[in-house]
Structures are given as structure tokens and as C-alpha cells.
Scaffold this motif. Structure first.
Motif, PDB file in Angstrom:
ATOM      1  N   VAL A 106       0.854  -1.191   0.000  1.00 30.92           N
ATOM      2  CA  VAL A 106       0.000   0.000   0.000  1.00 30.92           C
ATOM      3  C   VAL A 106       0.892   1.244   0.000  1.00 30.92           C
ATOM      4  O   VAL A 106       1.822   1.343   0.794  1.00 30.92           O
ATOM      5  N   ILE A 107       0.591   2.188  -0.896  1.00 28.26           N
ATOM      6  CA  ILE A 107       1.332   3.444  -0.985  1.00 28.26           C
ATOM      7  C   ILE A 107       0.342   4.577  -0.764  1.00 28.26           C
ATOM      8  O   ILE A 107      -0.700   4.646  -1.428  1.00 28.26           O
ATOM      9  N   ALA A 108       0.662   5.454   0.174  1.00 27.15           N
ATOM     10  CA  ALA A 108      -0.235   6.560   0.514  1.00 27.15           C
ATOM     11  C   ALA A 108      -0.487   7.447  -0.703  1.00 27.15           C
ATOM     12  O   ALA A 108       0.435   7.839  -1.399  1.00 27.15           O
TER      13      ALA A 108
ATOM     14  N   VAL B  25      -9.132   1.541   6.923  1.00 30.44           N
ATOM     15  CA  VAL B  25      -9.145   0.253   6.233  1.00 30.44           C
ATOM     16  C   VAL B  25      -8.032  -0.603   6.816  1.00 30.44           C
ATOM     17  O   VAL B  25      -7.000  -0.080   7.237  1.00 30.44           O
ATOM     18  N   PHE B  26      -8.271  -1.917   6.854  1.00 32.71           N
ATOM     19  CA  PHE B  26      -7.276  -2.790   7.459  1.00 32.71           C
ATOM     20  C   PHE B  26      -7.261  -4.150   6.792  1.00 32.71           C
ATOM     21  O   PHE B  26      -8.201  -4.535   6.105  1.00 32.71           O
TER      22      PHE B  26
ATOM     23  N   GLY C 183      -1.704  -3.870   7.770  1.00 32.48           N
ATOM     24  CA  GLY C 183      -1.924  -3.068   8.961  1.00 32.48           C
ATOM     25  C   GLY C 183      -3.204  -2.272   8.821  1.00 32.48           C
ATOM     26  O   GLY C 183      -4.170  -2.729   8.219  1.00 32.48           O
ATOM     27  N   GLU C 184      -3.210  -1.059   9.364  1.00 32.54           N
ATOM     28  CA  GLU C 184      -4.395  -0.203   9.288  1.00 32.54           C
ATOM     29  C   GLU C 184      -4.012   1.132   8.663  1.00 32.54           C
ATOM     30  O   GLU C 184      -2.968   1.694   8.984  1.00 32.54           O
ATOM     31  N   TRP C 185      -4.861   1.611   7.770  1.00 31.47           N
ATOM     32  CA  TRP C 185      -4.601   2.854   7.050  1.00 31.47           C
ATOM     33  C   TRP C 185      -5.774   3.803   7.190  1.00 31.47           C
ATOM     34  O   TRP C 185      -6.932   3.388   7.190  1.00 31.47           O
ATOM     35  N   LEU C 186      -5.460   5.084   7.301  1.00 33.17           N
ATOM     36  CA  LEU C 186      -6.471   6.127   7.223  1.00 33.17           C
ATOM     37  C   LEU C 186      -6.721   6.332   5.728  1.00 33.17           C
ATOM     38  O   LEU C 186      -5.781   6.440   4.942  1.00 33.17           O
ATOM     39  N   ALA C 187      -7.981   6.346   5.339  1.00 35.65           N
ATOM     40  CA  ALA C 187      -8.311   6.442   3.920  1.00 35.65           C
ATOM     41  C   ALA C 187      -9.463   7.416   3.727  1.00 35.65           C
ATOM     42  O   ALA C 187     -10.155   7.769   4.680  1.00 35.65           O
ATOM     43  N   SER C 188      -9.665   7.846   2.486  1.00 30.20           N
ATOM     44  CA  SER C 188     -10.808   8.702   2.179  1.00 30.20           C
ATOM     45  C   SER C 188     -11.756   7.948   1.262  1.00 30.20           C
ATOM     46  O   SER C 188     -11.343   7.185   0.398  1.00 30.20           O
TER      47      SER C 188
ATOM     48  N   LYS D 245      -4.519   7.092   2.638  1.00 30.64           N
ATOM     49  CA  LYS D 245      -3.880   8.377   2.933  1.00 30.64           C
ATOM     50  C   LYS D 245      -2.611   8.204   3.748  1.00 30.64           C
ATOM     51  O   LYS D 245      -1.548   8.639   3.337  1.00 30.64           O
ATOM     52  N   GLU D 246      -2.735   7.583   4.925  1.00 32.81           N
ATOM     53  CA  GLU D 246      -1.560   7.386   5.770  1.00 32.81           C
ATOM     54  C   GLU D 246      -1.757   6.172   6.664  1.00 32.81           C
ATOM     55  O   GLU D 246      -2.880   5.815   7.016  1.00 32.81           O
TER      56      GLU D 246
END
Length: 137
Positions: free
Chosen positions: A36-38, A67-68, A73-78, A87-88
Motif C-alpha cells: 500500500v502506498i499513501a 481500512v485494514f 496493517g491499518e490505514w487512514l483512507a478517504s 492516505k496514511e
């Protein structure tokens, strides 16, 4: 007295930091096999996922969610209309812990079923143990 309480509350709220907001966001499990790339990675949503995010959770375009997946792991997404964009990263992936199963040998047919189900559940090592009531072969 009031200044002391205000200082304690201020310390508690600053200790929580920005993670407090992120933990209240909805979570969505999205499996992925690629890194995954932000800002670049996006996941297309099927009809059921779009309905859950749009109608049930009432998210709008641009709203944030988490999202996870076990591997990413877990990512902040829009949330966009038909996809979710990373996102990060908020949490690193957790390494798989080896799962050992200690069992008392039982009848041969049942032992083979026990081994089959243990492997299906992710057991990495099976260890027979002799107990007071272990059956003899």
C-alpha cells in the motif's frame, strides 16, 4: 481545586492526541496482496461495500475511514464514490504468532479429524501430550 482538575483534564486530553479522532472512524476490511502506498493505492468497492459506506454509515465523498488487513496493517483512507484511497498508515501490520496445539491422543479416526481442523484454524505445530486418561493405541 478547580485549577487542579482543569490541569488533569488538559493532560489527559493531550495524552490521547490525534489517535482519539482516528479510533472513532468506521473500519472496513479490504484485503490486498500488493504493498500500500499513501495517495496512490485505491480499492474499488463492490455494491455491498458502497451501500454500507454510503447508506448505512452515511459517509459522503471525501469522508475519512480506516481500512485494514492482516498484511497491510491499518490505514487512514478517504471515501470516494466507487473506491477508497489510502492516505496514511495508522498501525503497522502485526506479525503472525505461531500457534501450538497440545492435545491428548485419542482414537486414530478422531485424531486425524483433530489434526485437520487444527491446521484449518492456523495451528503451526501439533504436540501430543500423555495424560492420565490418554487411550492406548
Amino acid at each position: 481545586m478547580h485549577k487542579l482538575i482543569a490541569a488533569i483534564l488538559l493532560l489527559q486530553t493531550t495524552a490521547w492526541g490525534p489517535q482519539d479522532k482516528a479510533t472513532k472512524l468506521p473500519r472496513l476490511w479490504l484485503p490486498t496482496a500488493t504493498p500500500v502506498i499513501a495517495g496512490e493505492t485505491s480499492w474499488p468497492l463492490d455494491a455491498a461495500q458502497r451501500r454500507k459506506l454510503g447508506k448505512v454509515l452515511r459517509l459522503r465523498r471525501g469522508d475519512e475511514l480506516r481500512v485494514f488487513d492482516g498484511g497491510m496493517g491499518e490505514w487512514l483512507a478517504s471515501y470516494e464514490d466507487d473506491r477508497v484511497v489510502a492516505k496514511e498508515r495508522t498501525r503497522e501490520p502485526t506479525p503472525a504468532t505461531p500457534l501450538e496445539l497440545f492435545f491428548a491422543p485419542i482414537k486414530k479416526k478422531r485424531t486425524s479429524l483433530l489434526i485437520e481442523k487444527a491446521v484449518e484454524l492456523g495451528a503451526t505445530r501439533l504436540r501430543p501430550v500423555r495424560t492420565q486418561r490418554t487411550e492406548r493405541a
